[in-house]
Motif scaffolding. Structure first.
Motif, mmCIF file in Angstrom:
data_model
loop_
_atom_site.group_PDB
_atom_site.id
_atom_site.type_symbol
_atom_site.label_atom_id
_atom_site.label_comp_id
_atom_site.label_asym_id
_atom_site.label_seq_id
_atom_site.Cartn_x
_atom_site.Cartn_y
_atom_site.Cartn_z
ATOM 1 N N UNK A 133 -0.037 -1.593 -7.015
ATOM 2 C CA UNK A 133 0.931 -1.800 -8.050
ATOM 3 C C UNK A 133 1.605 -0.463 -8.565
ATOM 4 N N UNK A 134 0.715 0.305 -8.839
ATOM 5 C CA UNK A 134 1.220 1.791 -9.173
ATOM 6 C C UNK A 134 2.160 2.376 -7.962
ATOM 7 N N UNK A 135 1.562 2.012 -6.573
ATOM 8 C CA UNK A 135 2.316 2.775 -5.439
ATOM 9 C C UNK A 135 3.750 1.851 -5.193
ATOM 10 N N UNK A 136 3.725 0.716 -5.554
ATOM 11 C CA UNK A 136 4.870 -0.115 -5.468
ATOM 12 C C UNK A 136 5.855 0.484 -6.422
ATOM 13 N N UNK A 137 5.505 0.744 -7.677
ATOM 14 C CA UNK A 137 6.551 1.366 -8.528
ATOM 15 C C UNK A 137 6.610 2.809 -8.305
ATOM 16 N N UNK A 138 6.012 3.538 -7.776
ATOM 17 C CA UNK A 138 6.417 4.926 -7.516
ATOM 18 C C UNK A 138 7.211 5.118 -6.000
ATOM 19 N N UNK A 139 6.952 4.207 -5.097
ATOM 20 C CA UNK A 139 7.679 4.104 -3.648
ATOM 21 C C UNK A 139 6.880 4.971 -2.737
ATOM 22 N N UNK A 140 5.771 5.415 -3.028
ATOM 23 C CA UNK A 140 5.129 6.042 -2.119
ATOM 24 C C UNK A 140 3.336 5.915 -2.425
ATOM 25 N N UNK A 141 2.736 6.105 -1.265
ATOM 26 C CA UNK A 141 1.280 6.078 -1.368
ATOM 27 C C UNK A 141 0.772 7.264 -2.253
#
Length: 110
Positions: A50-58
């Motif tokens: 979920x965090x990575x989806x919000x940030x747009x990167x791994x």
């Protein structure tokens, strides 16, 4: 997870001095917070995906530009573009935060 796009969004009293320092640094450069940085505060229980989806990167794969340890928080800074725009991620140091994320922060400090 909380995404803060301006300084009025900051409500956590432990983050206020950290964000105030960030705002002061940007003010010294003549920048508004929302023009130069997106602030993401991880909440206990947030899934890494979920965090990575919000940030747009791994998150665990992208190199950190700066990492700092504060009382109860890791502060991760990623510069995303040539104009200096970036994201600052605040990760609480708590047992109910994704252990892979905490391990990544600890490893990045050394």
């Amino acid at each position: 997870m909380q995404v803060m796009r301006d300084s009025t969004s900051i409500t956590d009293p432990t983050l206020i001095p950290l964000i105030a320092r960030l705002i002061e640094d940007l003010d010294d450069q003549g920048c508004e917070l929302e023009e130069m940085v997106r602030v993401v505060v991880i909440d206990p229980g947030d899934a890494l995906t979920t965090i990575e989806t919000e940030l747009g990167f791994r998150l665990l794969d992208r190199p950190l530009d700066v990492i700092e340890m504060h009382e109860g928080w890791f502060e991760l800074t990623y510069v995303l573009s040539d104009d200096g725009f970036g994201v600052v991620v605040y990760v609480p140091v708590r047992p109910d935060v994704d252990p892979a994320l905490i391990a990544h922060c600890r490893a990045s400090m050394s």
